[in-house]
Design an enzyme around this catalytic site. Structure first.
Site, PDB file in Angstrom:
ATOM      1  N   HIS A 167      -6.238 -11.521 -14.129  1.00 22.55           N
ATOM      2  CA  HIS A 167      -5.202 -11.816 -15.125  1.00 22.55           C
ATOM      3  C   HIS A 167      -5.891 -12.279 -16.417  1.00 22.55           C
ATOM      4  O   HIS A 167      -5.633 -11.767 -17.496  1.00 22.55           O
ATOM      5  CB  HIS A 167      -4.274 -12.892 -14.569  1.00 22.55           C
ATOM      6  CG  HIS A 167      -3.184 -13.314 -15.496  1.00 22.55           C
ATOM      7  ND1 HIS A 167      -2.128 -12.494 -15.841  1.00 22.55           N
ATOM      8  CD2 HIS A 167      -2.964 -14.486 -16.152  1.00 22.55           C
ATOM      9  CE1 HIS A 167      -1.324 -13.142 -16.669  1.00 22.55           C
ATOM     10  NE2 HIS A 167      -1.807 -14.349 -16.876  1.00 22.55           N
ATOM     11  N   ASP A 201      -1.350 -17.434 -12.455  1.00 23.91           N
ATOM     12  CA  ASP A 201      -0.764 -16.104 -12.652  1.00 23.91           C
ATOM     13  C   ASP A 201      -1.586 -15.029 -11.947  1.00 23.91           C
ATOM     14  O   ASP A 201      -1.535 -13.851 -12.306  1.00 23.91           O
ATOM     15  CB  ASP A 201      -0.660 -15.780 -14.146  1.00 23.91           C
ATOM     16  CG  ASP A 201       0.419 -16.587 -14.842  1.00 23.91           C
ATOM     17  OD1 ASP A 201       1.117 -17.363 -14.156  1.00 23.91           O
ATOM     18  OD2 ASP A 201       0.561 -16.457 -16.073  1.00 23.91           O
ATOM     19  N   HIS A 257      -5.625 -21.177 -16.026  1.00 23.38           N
ATOM     20  CA  HIS A 257      -6.148 -20.243 -17.037  1.00 23.38           C
ATOM     21  C   HIS A 257      -5.622 -20.652 -18.405  1.00 23.38           C
ATOM     22  O   HIS A 257      -4.796 -21.545 -18.520  1.00 23.38           O
ATOM     23  CB  HIS A 257      -5.794 -18.792 -16.694  1.00 23.38           C
ATOM     24  CG  HIS A 257      -4.323 -18.472 -16.725  1.00 23.38           C
ATOM     25  ND1 HIS A 257      -3.421 -19.027 -15.857  1.00 23.38           N
ATOM     26  CD2 HIS A 257      -3.602 -17.648 -17.518  1.00 23.38           C
ATOM     27  CE1 HIS A 257      -2.213 -18.543 -16.102  1.00 23.38           C
ATOM     28  NE2 HIS A 257      -2.282 -17.710 -17.110  1.00 23.38           N
ATOM     29  N   HIS A 295       4.832 -18.797 -11.886  1.00 27.59           N
ATOM     30  CA  HIS A 295       6.154 -18.353 -12.370  1.00 27.59           C
ATOM     31  C   HIS A 295       7.133 -18.103 -11.225  1.00 27.59           C
ATOM     32  O   HIS A 295       6.716 -17.801 -10.097  1.00 27.59           O
ATOM     33  CB  HIS A 295       6.031 -17.036 -13.154  1.00 27.59           C
ATOM     34  CG  HIS A 295       5.358 -17.153 -14.480  1.00 27.59           C
ATOM     35  ND1 HIS A 295       6.035 -17.382 -15.655  1.00 27.59           N
ATOM     36  CD2 HIS A 295       4.048 -17.085 -14.818  1.00 27.59           C
ATOM     37  CE1 HIS A 295       5.180 -17.435 -16.668  1.00 27.59           C
ATOM     38  NE2 HIS A 295       3.955 -17.257 -16.183  1.00 27.59           N
ATOM     39  N   HIS A 324      -3.749 -19.328 -20.861  1.00 27.86           N
ATOM     40  CA  HIS A 324      -2.520 -18.892 -21.554  1.00 27.86           C
ATOM     41  C   HIS A 324      -1.645 -20.078 -21.964  1.00 27.86           C
ATOM     42  O   HIS A 324      -1.525 -21.059 -21.239  1.00 27.86           O
ATOM     43  CB  HIS A 324      -1.719 -17.925 -20.672  1.00 27.86           C
ATOM     44  CG  HIS A 324      -2.330 -16.553 -20.618  1.00 27.86           C
ATOM     45  ND1 HIS A 324      -2.079 -15.667 -19.604  1.00 27.86           N
ATOM     46  CD2 HIS A 324      -3.184 -15.931 -21.465  1.00 27.86           C
ATOM     47  CE1 HIS A 324      -2.756 -14.548 -19.825  1.00 27.86           C
ATOM     48  NE2 HIS A 324      -3.433 -14.691 -20.944  1.00 27.86           N
ATOM     49  N   ASP A 351       1.463 -20.666 -22.047  1.00 31.00           N
ATOM     50  CA  ASP A 351       2.550 -21.162 -21.187  1.00 31.00           C
ATOM     51  C   ASP A 351       2.026 -21.919 -19.964  1.00 31.00           C
ATOM     52  O   ASP A 351       2.806 -22.303 -19.090  1.00 31.00           O
ATOM     53  CB  ASP A 351       3.497 -20.015 -20.776  1.00 31.00           C
ATOM     54  CG  ASP A 351       2.787 -18.915 -19.999  1.00 31.00           C
ATOM     55  OD1 ASP A 351       1.626 -18.607 -20.327  1.00 31.00           O
ATOM     56  OD2 ASP A 351       3.397 -18.353 -19.070  1.00 31.00           O
ATOM     57  N   HIS A 352       0.709 -22.160 -19.916  1.00 32.96           N
ATOM     58  CA  HIS A 352       0.128 -22.967 -18.832  1.00 32.96           C
ATOM     59  C   HIS A 352      -0.586 -24.211 -19.359  1.00 32.96           C
ATOM     60  O   HIS A 352      -0.838 -25.134 -18.596  1.00 32.96           O
ATOM     61  CB  HIS A 352      -0.841 -22.122 -17.993  1.00 32.96           C
ATOM     62  CG  HIS A 352      -0.118 -21.022 -17.266  1.00 32.96           C
ATOM     63  ND1 HIS A 352       0.150 -21.073 -15.925  1.00 32.96           N
ATOM     64  CD2 HIS A 352       0.443 -19.882 -17.724  1.00 32.96           C
ATOM     65  CE1 HIS A 352       0.850 -19.989 -15.577  1.00 32.96           C
ATOM     66  NE2 HIS A 352       1.029 -19.253 -16.652  1.00 32.96           N
TER      67      HIS A 352
HETATM   68 ZN    ZN Z   1      -0.946 -16.093 -17.768  1.00 33.04          ZN
END
Ligand code: ZN
Length: 263
Positions: free
Chosen positions: A122, A143, A63, A181, A65, A67-68
């Site tokens: 998410h 996530d 996805h 995570h 985001h 942090d990915h």
């Molecule tokens: Zn995420």
């Protein structure tokens, strides 16, 4: 700092690469052909560290985001990676995006079979990558599904996320789950608070691993179905613990998600 670790079977090696505060990126390699990709490179440096002199066939994004996908740009420009995959609906939000994929799409990573699961909730375009062979089944769940937990509903609804969980639940129970995570300990404490299943052994094992900076990932879908409250919306003991007078699965799922938001 969580240690880099490896998960190996006959035909695939997964290097678990801790990134940022508690993210995991995964280097996935077909041992027969050497074909390899990285899933969700949060940042480029730790990925470069495990790659050595080699490069990558593709970047797989679950996805959009930051942090990915934070490492996409530097990995693509530094290594000349030609393919960056994600759901077609997130093409504008994933850096260096080259190829949109959708639910049910199948392709190969070397000798390994890959199937895309569309798992929104998410984000509205979240996907998971199911990698399999006759000996191996691995799910990179981003996530959407954490070990014993569920991603926050930033863009989707509880009903949407429940449908995504049902989709994942249809995978074989021996599928190894690789989430985005390291949230296992707090997720298990949430399960423990609901009292519908014995969490003692799992908590002991997870605490032991974390005390030595070892990742808790992966474990199997079968284990997760037992320990993850979000897979247990049909569990009478759990529903009564929530004090809900309904059997509507999406309502139960939503109530669980709300409860976890403030846990
Ligand atoms: Zn995420």
């Amino acid at each position: 700092m969580t240690k880099i670790s490896r998960f190996e079977t006959l035909d695939v090696v997964v290097t678990i690469v801790p990134c940022l505060e508690d993210n995991y990126s995964y280097l996935v390699e077909c041992t027969k052909t050497g074909a390899r990709v990285v899933v969700d490179p949060s940042e480029a440096k730790p990925i470069r560290g495990v790659l050595g002199d080699g490069t990558l066939d593709a970047i797989w994004c679950t996805h959009h985001h930051f942090d990915h996908v934070g490492g996409n740009e530097a990995l693509v420009s530094g290594l000349g990676i030609r393919e960056v995959l994600g759901h077609e609906s997130e093409s504008a939000r994933i850096p260096n995006f080259t190829r949109g994929v959708k639910h049910g799409e199948r392709f190969k990573l070397g000798h390994l079979d890959v199937e895309i699961l569309f798992v929104p909730g998410h984000t509205r375009g979240a996907i998971a990558y199911l990698v399999s062979s006759s000996a191996t089944r691995l799910l990179f769940s981003g996530d959407t599904l954490f070990l014993a937990g569920c991603g926050r509903l930033f863009e989707g609804t509880a009903a949407m996320m429940l449908e995504s969980f049902d989709r994942i639940a249809a995978c074989p129970d021996d599928t190894q789950i690789f989430p985005g995570h390291e949230y296992t300990a707090s997720n298990l404490r949430f399960t423990q608070s609901l009292g519908f299943v014995d969490t003692d052994d799992a908590l002991t094992e997870v605490k032991e691993k974390r005390a030595h900076d070892v990742p808790t990932v992966p474990w199997t879908l079968g284990t997760d179905k037992r320990l993850n409250a979000f897979f247990n919306v049909d569990n009478a003991a759990l529903v009564s613990k929530l004090g809900l007078a309904t059997s509507d699965r999406a309502t139960i799922f939503g109530a669980l998600r709300k409860r976890k938001d403030t846990f």
